[in-house]
Design a protein around this motif. Structure first.
Motif, mmCIF file in Angstrom:
data_model
loop_
_atom_site.group_PDB
_atom_site.id
_atom_site.type_symbol
_atom_site.label_atom_id
_atom_site.label_comp_id
_atom_site.label_asym_id
_atom_site.label_seq_id
_atom_site.Cartn_x
_atom_site.Cartn_y
_atom_site.Cartn_z
ATOM 1 N N ALA A 181 0.824 -1.206 0.000
ATOM 2 C CA ALA A 181 0.000 0.000 0.000
ATOM 3 C C ALA A 181 0.857 1.254 0.000
ATOM 4 N N SER A 197 2.433 1.624 -3.443
ATOM 5 C CA SER A 197 1.441 1.996 -4.444
ATOM 6 C C SER A 197 1.049 3.465 -4.327
ATOM 7 N N LEU A 222 -5.953 4.951 -1.965
ATOM 8 C CA LEU A 222 -5.258 3.735 -2.402
ATOM 9 C C LEU A 222 -5.851 3.159 -3.682
ATOM 10 N N ASN A 276 -7.836 -0.469 -9.089
ATOM 11 C CA ASN A 276 -6.982 -1.645 -9.240
ATOM 12 C C ASN A 276 -7.578 -2.837 -8.480
ATOM 13 N N LEU A 334 -5.130 -4.628 -5.916
ATOM 14 C CA LEU A 334 -5.020 -3.915 -4.644
ATOM 15 C C LEU A 334 -6.291 -4.080 -3.821
#
Length: 476
Positions: A199, A202, A307, A312, A315
């Motif tokens: 995280a 990213s 995030l 995504n 994720l």
């Protein structure tokens, strides 16, 4: 973000697989560690690594995905600092108090038990009820948090997630007790650390140039401003609230007693505290960035908006695995803490044998879990549920720990101090929209109070709940 990132089917499969995995691990290790002492205190033989990972994993529940970032969107950098230090403070405080209580009550397993043996007064029943109620609210908040998360990502009904979490966690926790909770914490922390690293990476890669203090200042200057009052009031509020609450967490006290020796306890508390601070700070700081990118972001979902801004799916699946790991590690701690409190301290309400008290606790926890299921399926504000539990603990914290060092404090003064704290705290505790309280805006018009109080109800409520009990200490 429009629509859902994941399909319901993929989320349900992930939910069942993760829950089942931890249930299998828990049941497998339960068969290796049987007996009443393992159930309550892990046979008082937990080493440094296991104790440290368990303290961290059980402290970092699903609330870290919601609470710190949500608080940051309106409380600024002060709330981020207060939240991170408040979460870690009990670890450092227990370095001194934990060793003291271990030395004075070598065969103990709870804070309430220590209070009962030290003072031999009925006040311990008051603390026991508080502890059980706090753990219950905490459990509601944790299950609610993960249910809201999966609903946000894929539209899964809240009751489906709540039922899976409670069912699978109850299976292995009520069977294996504290020892199994500590073992599963070790696995869960691995998942948590891996996700946090992904995280963090990213967010850095997807928000190049938008992560520094300069970016926050240019978009939401007040969140960093020294003249923004909430930076101070929110920071102090969350520090007091989170610190006071965790001092009454029976899960922490079980681990204090489970340590192999005082040296192991000392090292584990220091290391776990130092690990917790940057993790909670990062989650809160993410809220500042999210708010700066989108001023209309929902506070509870600010971390996920940051995030998962690029939708995504990988994720999103990792978020589910992390959220479930965080939740299960905390829920099994809470269930075991409730069971321990009922077994060790509840028997003084009704004289029961060890085996009967164990069975009695399991029946009560199943009933509580059904209530938790109902409440968590309603989707109440996670932060608000935590704040309610925090307020109750603040009413007790100074009186209880002051009584350890002042044996002359009278029983009637102890009761009176808590009642005073509850009255003042509840009168100013804000409504769910934080616009009014029982006293400010309902019983009396908001205009009758100074702007500072009207605009800082949460701060006022917690400060009064924490400090007004002192007024009763010297009453004759």
């Amino acid at each position: 973000m429009e629509g859902y990132i994941l399909s319901k089917s993929s989320s349900i499969v992930s939910l069942i697989v993760v829950c089942l995995l931890f249930a299998v691990i828990g049941i497998y290790y339960s068969k290796k560690f049987t007996g009443f002492n393992n159930y309550l205190t892990a046979n008082r033989n937990v080493g440094f690594v296991s104790l440290t990972t368990s303290l961290v994993a059980s402290a970092l529940g699903a609330w870290i995905l919601f609470g710190p970032s949500s608080a940051a969107t309106w409380g600024g950098i002060g709330a981020v600092i207060g939240y991170s230090l408040g979460t870690a403070f009990p670890m450092f405080f227990l370095i001194f108090l934990g060793k003291k209580i271990r030395n004075e009550n070598k065969q103990g397993s709870s804070l309430v038990e220590f209070i009962r043996k030290k003072f031999k007064k009925s006040f311990f029943k008051f603390i026991l009820i508080l502890t059980i109620f706090y753990l219950f609210i905490f459990l509601c908040a944790e299950v609610t948090a993960i249910s809201i998360l999966l609903n946000y990502l894929s539209g899964i009904d809240l009751w489906i997630t709540a039922s899976c979490i409670l069912f699978f966690t109850l299976i292995y926790t009520l069977y294996g007790g504290l020892r199994v909770s500590i073992i599963t914490d070790n696995f869960q922390l691995i998942f948590i650390i891996i996700f946090l690293l992904i995280a963090f990476t990213s967010i850095i890669l997807n928000n190049n140039g938008n992560l520094g203090l300069d970016f926050i200042s240019s978009n939401n200057k007040h969140l960093l401003s020294t003249s923004y009052l909430n930076n101070y009031t929110a920071g102090l509020t969350f520090f007091i609230a989170v610190a006071a609450t965790n001092l009454f967490h029976q899960g922490n006290w079980q681990r204090v007693y489970a340590a192999k020796n005082n040296k192991t306890l000392h090292k584990s508390l220091i290391v776990s505290g130092l690990i917790i601070i940057p993790i909670v700070f990062f989650m809160g700081y993410a809220g500042l960035i999210s708010k700066s990118l989108n001023t209309d972001v929902s506070p509870d979902l600010s971390f996920f908006n940051l995030l998962l801004s690029n939708q995504n799916e990988f994720l999103a699946l990792l978020v589910i695995v992390l959220g479930l790991s965080l939740t299960i590690s905390t829920v099994d701690t809470l269930i075991n803490a409730l069971s321990s409190s009922i077994i060790v301290d509840g028997k003084f309400f009704h004289k029961l044998t060890v085996s009967k008290s164990l069975n009695y606790s399991k029946y009560l926890i199943v009933i509580m879990s059904l209530i938790v299921f109902f409440i968590s399926s309603r989707g109440y504000s996670v932060l608000y549920l935590f704040l309610l539990a925090d307020l109750l603990c603040c009413c007790f914290v100074l009186t209880v720990f002051y009584s350890f060092y002042n044996k002359s404090l009278k029983l009637k003064n102890m009761y009176l101090s808590v009642i005073i704290g509850l009255i003042f705290g509840i009168l100013f505790f804000p409504s769910m929209d934080f616009s009014k309280s029982i006293l400010v805006g309902i019983l009396l018009p908001i205009e009758a109070f100074p702007d500072f109080i009207a605009n800082s109800l949460l701060f006022t409520s917690f400060m009064l709940a924490t400090l007004t009990p002192i007024l009763a200490w010297k009453i004759k």
